[in-house]
Scaffold this motif. Structure first.
Motif, PDB file in Angstrom:
ATOM      1  N   GLY A  94      -3.091  -2.766   1.752  1.00  0.00           N
ATOM      2  CA  GLY A  94      -3.092  -1.405   2.551  1.00  0.00           C
ATOM      3  C   GLY A  94      -1.779  -0.620   1.741  1.00  0.00           C
ATOM      4  O   GLY A  94      -1.702   0.687   2.095  1.00  0.00           O
ATOM      5  N   ASN A  95      -0.749  -1.251   1.514  1.00  0.00           N
ATOM      6  CA  ASN A  95       0.588  -0.373   1.275  1.00  0.00           C
ATOM      7  C   ASN A  95       0.722  -0.128  -0.156  1.00  0.00           C
ATOM      8  O   ASN A  95       1.728   0.712  -0.397  1.00  0.00           O
ATOM      9  N   GLU A  96      -0.178  -0.486  -0.722  1.00  0.00           N
ATOM     10  CA  GLU A  96      -0.400  -0.157  -2.340  1.00  0.00           C
ATOM     11  C   GLU A  96      -1.060   0.891  -2.785  1.00  0.00           C
ATOM     12  O   GLU A  96      -2.232   0.789  -2.356  1.00  0.00           O
ATOM     13  N   THR A 109      -0.121  13.056  -3.455  1.00  0.00           N
ATOM     14  CA  THR A 109      -1.107  13.693  -4.114  1.00  0.00           C
ATOM     15  C   THR A 109      -2.598  13.732  -3.474  1.00  0.00           C
ATOM     16  O   THR A 109      -3.460  14.403  -3.529  1.00  0.00           O
ATOM     17  N   LEU A 110      -2.221  12.627  -2.525  1.00  0.00           N
ATOM     18  CA  LEU A 110      -3.595  12.517  -1.489  1.00  0.00           C
ATOM     19  C   LEU A 110      -3.827  13.654  -0.652  1.00  0.00           C
ATOM     20  O   LEU A 110      -2.927  14.268  -0.001  1.00  0.00           O
ATOM     21  N   ASP A 111      -4.973  13.944  -0.379  1.00  0.00           N
ATOM     22  CA  ASP A 111      -5.436  14.946   0.817  1.00  0.00           C
ATOM     23  C   ASP A 111      -5.775  14.193   2.045  1.00  0.00           C
ATOM     24  O   ASP A 111      -5.530  15.046   3.223  1.00  0.00           O
ATOM     25  N   MET A 112      -6.242  13.247   2.064  1.00  0.00           N
ATOM     26  CA  MET A 112      -6.624  12.407   3.454  1.00  0.00           C
ATOM     27  C   MET A 112      -6.402  10.917   3.293  1.00  0.00           C
ATOM     28  O   MET A 112      -6.669  10.468   2.213  1.00  0.00           O
ATOM     29  N   VAL A 113      -6.043  10.217   4.062  1.00  0.00           N
ATOM     30  CA  VAL A 113      -5.730   8.610   4.050  1.00  0.00           C
ATOM     31  C   VAL A 113      -6.460   8.082   5.441  1.00  0.00           C
ATOM     32  O   VAL A 113      -6.086   8.862   6.446  1.00  0.00           O
ATOM     33  N   THR A 114      -7.392   7.230   5.620  1.00  0.00           N
ATOM     34  CA  THR A 114      -7.896   6.796   6.598  1.00  0.00           C
ATOM     35  C   THR A 114      -7.693   5.282   6.652  1.00  0.00           C
ATOM     36  O   THR A 114      -7.645   4.627   5.421  1.00  0.00           O
ATOM     37  N   ALA A 115      -7.440   4.701   7.834  1.00  0.00           N
ATOM     38  CA  ALA A 115      -7.662   3.365   7.864  1.00  0.00           C
ATOM     39  C   ALA A 115      -8.389   2.883   9.124  1.00  0.00           C
ATOM     40  O   ALA A 115      -8.023   3.359  10.100  1.00  0.00           O
ATOM     41  N   VAL A 116      -9.622   2.250   9.090  1.00  0.00           N
ATOM     42  CA  VAL A 116     -10.607   2.447   9.775  1.00  0.00           C
ATOM     43  C   VAL A 116     -10.756   0.769  10.191  1.00  0.00           C
ATOM     44  O   VAL A 116     -11.038  -0.308   9.587  1.00  0.00           O
ATOM     45  N   GLU A 117     -10.527   0.379  11.581  1.00  0.00           N
ATOM     46  CA  GLU A 117     -10.831  -0.806  12.224  1.00  0.00           C
ATOM     47  C   GLU A 117      -9.817  -1.715  11.346  1.00  0.00           C
ATOM     48  O   GLU A 117     -10.433  -2.913  11.138  1.00  0.00           O
ATOM     49  N   CYS A 118      -8.699  -1.540  10.885  1.00  0.00           N
ATOM     50  CA  CYS A 118      -7.908  -2.646  10.099  1.00  0.00           C
ATOM     51  C   CYS A 118      -6.349  -2.522  10.496  1.00  0.00           C
ATOM     52  O   CYS A 118      -5.687  -3.399  10.000  1.00  0.00           O
ATOM     53  N   VAL A 119      -5.785  -1.310  10.919  1.00  0.00           N
ATOM     54  CA  VAL A 119      -4.401  -1.032  11.025  1.00  0.00           C
ATOM     55  C   VAL A 119      -3.909  -1.849  11.861  1.00  0.00           C
ATOM     56  O   VAL A 119      -2.569  -2.174  11.670  1.00  0.00           O
ATOM     57  N   HIS A 120      -4.347  -2.510  12.880  1.00  0.00           N
ATOM     58  CA  HIS A 120      -3.894  -3.349  13.864  1.00  0.00           C
ATOM     59  C   HIS A 120      -3.410  -4.900  13.023  1.00  0.00           C
ATOM     60  O   HIS A 120      -2.720  -5.427  13.658  1.00  0.00           O
ATOM     61  N   PHE A 124       2.858  -1.320  10.789  1.00  0.00           N
ATOM     62  CA  PHE A 124       2.618   0.032  10.964  1.00  0.00           C
ATOM     63  C   PHE A 124       3.726   0.839  10.602  1.00  0.00           C
ATOM     64  O   PHE A 124       3.568   2.068   9.925  1.00  0.00           O
ATOM     65  N   ALA A 125       5.187   0.245  10.728  1.00  0.00           N
ATOM     66  CA  ALA A 125       6.042   1.198   9.988  1.00  0.00           C
ATOM     67  C   ALA A 125       6.204   1.128   8.462  1.00  0.00           C
ATOM     68  O   ALA A 125       6.214   2.335   7.884  1.00  0.00           O
ATOM     69  N   SER A 126       5.915   0.210   7.937  1.00  0.00           N
ATOM     70  CA  SER A 126       5.915   0.351   6.300  1.00  0.00           C
ATOM     71  C   SER A 126       4.422   0.913   5.907  1.00  0.00           C
ATOM     72  O   SER A 126       4.559   1.652   4.957  1.00  0.00           O
ATOM     73  N   PHE A 127       3.276   0.827   6.577  1.00  0.00           N
ATOM     74  CA  PHE A 127       2.086   1.325   6.317  1.00  0.00           C
ATOM     75  C   PHE A 127       2.478   2.912   6.244  1.00  0.00           C
ATOM     76  O   PHE A 127       2.027   3.809   5.343  1.00  0.00           O
ATOM     77  N   GLN A 128       2.817   3.358   7.553  1.00  0.00           N
ATOM     78  CA  GLN A 128       2.993   4.809   7.549  1.00  0.00           C
ATOM     79  C   GLN A 128       3.823   5.570   6.443  1.00  0.00           C
ATOM     80  O   GLN A 128       3.911   6.525   6.064  1.00  0.00           O
ATOM     81  N   SER A 129       5.245   4.728   6.141  1.00  0.00           N
ATOM     82  CA  SER A 129       5.935   5.163   4.907  1.00  0.00           C
ATOM     83  C   SER A 129       5.193   5.147   3.702  1.00  0.00           C
ATOM     84  O   SER A 129       5.510   6.195   2.955  1.00  0.00           O
ATOM     85  N   SER A 130       4.261   4.207   3.529  1.00  0.00           N
ATOM     86  CA  SER A 130       3.457   4.169   2.246  1.00  0.00           C
ATOM     87  C   SER A 130       2.330   5.437   2.290  1.00  0.00           C
ATOM     88  O   SER A 130       2.377   6.082   1.065  1.00  0.00           O
ATOM     89  N   VAL A 131       2.023   5.612   3.278  1.00  0.00           N
ATOM     90  CA  VAL A 131       0.881   6.654   3.496  1.00  0.00           C
ATOM     91  C   VAL A 131       1.687   8.041   3.066  1.00  0.00           C
ATOM     92  O   VAL A 131       1.256   8.917   2.410  1.00  0.00           O
ATOM     93  N   ALA A 132       2.848   7.956   3.895  1.00  0.00           N
ATOM     94  CA  ALA A 132       3.676   9.227   3.577  1.00  0.00           C
ATOM     95  C   ALA A 132       3.875   9.434   2.300  1.00  0.00           C
ATOM     96  O   ALA A 132       4.153  10.688   1.939  1.00  0.00           O
ATOM     97  N   ALA A 133       4.302   8.650   1.637  1.00  0.00           N
ATOM     98  CA  ALA A 133       4.840   8.639   0.139  1.00  0.00           C
ATOM     99  C   ALA A 133       3.398   9.164  -0.702  1.00  0.00           C
ATOM    100  O   ALA A 133       3.789   9.760  -1.997  1.00  0.00           O
ATOM    101  N   ASN A 134       2.457   8.954  -0.185  1.00  0.00           N
ATOM    102  CA  ASN A 134       1.323   9.397  -0.868  1.00  0.00           C
ATOM    103  C   ASN A 134       0.265  10.682  -0.698  1.00  0.00           C
ATOM    104  O   ASN A 134      -0.621  11.196  -1.204  1.00  0.00           O
ATOM    105  N   LEU A 135       0.469  10.948   0.866  1.00  0.00           N
ATOM    106  CA  LEU A 135      -0.130  12.236   1.345  1.00  0.00           C
ATOM    107  C   LEU A 135       0.542  13.616   1.120  1.00  0.00           C
ATOM    108  O   LEU A 135       1.894  13.607   1.515  1.00  0.00           O
ATOM    109  N   THR A 140      -4.294  14.978   5.885  1.00  0.00           N
ATOM    110  CA  THR A 140      -4.567  14.269   7.119  1.00  0.00           C
ATOM    111  C   THR A 140      -4.326  12.671   7.017  1.00  0.00           C
ATOM    112  O   THR A 140      -4.831  11.939   5.892  1.00  0.00           O
ATOM    113  N   PHE A 141      -3.779  12.120   7.976  1.00  0.00           N
ATOM    114  CA  PHE A 141      -3.787  10.477   8.166  1.00  0.00           C
ATOM    115  C   PHE A 141      -4.695  10.360   9.453  1.00  0.00           C
ATOM    116  O   PHE A 141      -4.390  10.863  10.693  1.00  0.00           O
ATOM    117  N   ALA A 142      -5.550   9.616   9.420  1.00  0.00           N
ATOM    118  CA  ALA A 142      -6.620   9.339  10.216  1.00  0.00           C
ATOM    119  C   ALA A 142      -6.839   7.624  10.618  1.00  0.00           C
ATOM    120  O   ALA A 142      -7.155   7.141   9.598  1.00  0.00           O
TER     121      ALA A 142
END
Ligand SMILES: C[S@@+](CC[C@H](N)C(=O)[O-])C[C@H]1O[C@@H](n2cnc3c(N)ncnc32)[C@H](O)[C@@H]1O
Length: 293
Positions: A94-96, A109-120, A124-135, A140-142
């Motif tokens: 998920g972080n890659e 470069t991404l317009d949207m990142v989703t993480a469905v029924e898995c983020v638990h 979460f801190a490192s996932f958010q920072s990876s998403v932030a580096a790519n969005l 939208t982060f959903a």
């Protein structure tokens, strides 16, 4: 969470037995999203449950990529891919985001990142920072998910369904924690990092809300998850739990199958039901949307 990556995990049954998400929910996500629609990445996509729906139901995305750490899940997703060339799948944690290539990964470069029924399952801190580096800014982060199904017209079976999932002599000890408890709590204490994300929109629905006429406001929320199933289908849904897979690995065929026993208990407690009876199943759900600042 490695259970879904085990080579004997039944991704086919997962795909067949898990719920997908209502069109109304994708309409809400579509409306929330602002700006370009070049690429959405669906992290922890499993067999492509939400990925295929997003390709069909979100308007105008040029590329829809599902990623999952489990090669078993990605193999299943790829086998279900049709002729839509916008959709592709990658084995990735998920972080890659290196599958995007050097020119795009970690370059917002991404317009949207989703993480469905898995983020638990994630940090979460490192996932958010990876998403932030790519969005991209404004992208939208959903995240959304569900837990703890009930037969909507049979509240007297709530205790039976709860017991198979969490009873100490049933599947209770076989969940990976704290992930399962985080999900059961609908991620209520997980907040978006304000350095990266703003404009949060979120909501929860509980099965209790769906049963109570006075909770009309909850019944109008976009993520109502409900599906008609037979009692036997429900047992197959239980067989998709990571906890069931771990239980089965430990017990093999030496004990009566816990999901089969559930069917017998349901039909004993509620004699009007047979394994083939159709019931309306509903889940507690949550979603959280935010925009990259
Ligand atoms: C319960 S399934 C959800 C699948 C799908 N998104 C859905 O809505 O049904 C959770 C998925 O998360 C994946 N997963 C778990 N930990 C992961 C990680 N660290 N990175 C990427 N995927 C992960 C699992 O392999 C599994 O396919």
């Amino acid at each position: 969470m490695s259970t879904f990556s085990e080579s004997d995990f039944d991704a086919e049954r997962y795909d067949r037995s898990r719920p997908s998400y209502p069109d109304r929910f994708y309409a809400a996500l579509d409306k929330y999203h602002q700006g370009p629609r070049r690429c959405v990445v669906d992290v922890g996509c499993g067999p492509g449950t939400a990925t295929f729906q997003m390709a069909a139901l979100l308007s105008g995305f040029e590329q829809v990529v599902g990623t999952d750490i489990s090669p078993t899940m990605i193999e299943k997703a790829r086998s279900a891919s049709g002729s839509d060339e916008r959709v592709s799948f990658e084995v990735s944690s998920g972080n890659e985001f290196s599958f995007l290539g050097a020119a795009k990964a970690n370059r917002q470069t991404l317009d949207m990142v989703t993480a469905v029924e898995c983020v638990h399952w994630f940090d979460f801190a490192s996932f958010q920072s990876s998403v932030a580096a790519n969005l991209r800014r404004g992208g939208t982060f959903a995240i959304w998910g569900y837990a703890d199904a009930a037969f909507i017209d049979y509240p007297e079976l709530d205790a039976v369904l709860n017991d198979v999932s969490y009873g100490r002599d049933q599947l209770g000890p076989f969940w990976q924690q704290p992930g399962r408890n985080v999900l059961r709590g609908m991620l209520e204490n997980w907040v978006f990092d304000s350095r990266y994300f703003a404009d949060e929109q979120s909501a929860e629905v509980r099965v209790a809300d769906l049963r109570a006429p006075q909770h009309l406001h909850a019944q109008q929320r976009p993520l109502i998850l409900s599906k008609e199933m037979t009692v036997s289908d429900y047992a197959n849904y239980v067989r998709t739990f990571s906890a069931y897979h771990t239980w089965k690995t430990k017990h093999g065929d030496s004990e009566e199958d816990i999901a089969e026993r559930l069917v017998e208990t349901i039909c004993t407690v509620q004699p009007e039901l047979t394994p083939d009876s159709k019931v309306q199943v509903a889940w507690n759900t949550f979603y959280k949307f935010a925009r990259r600042v």
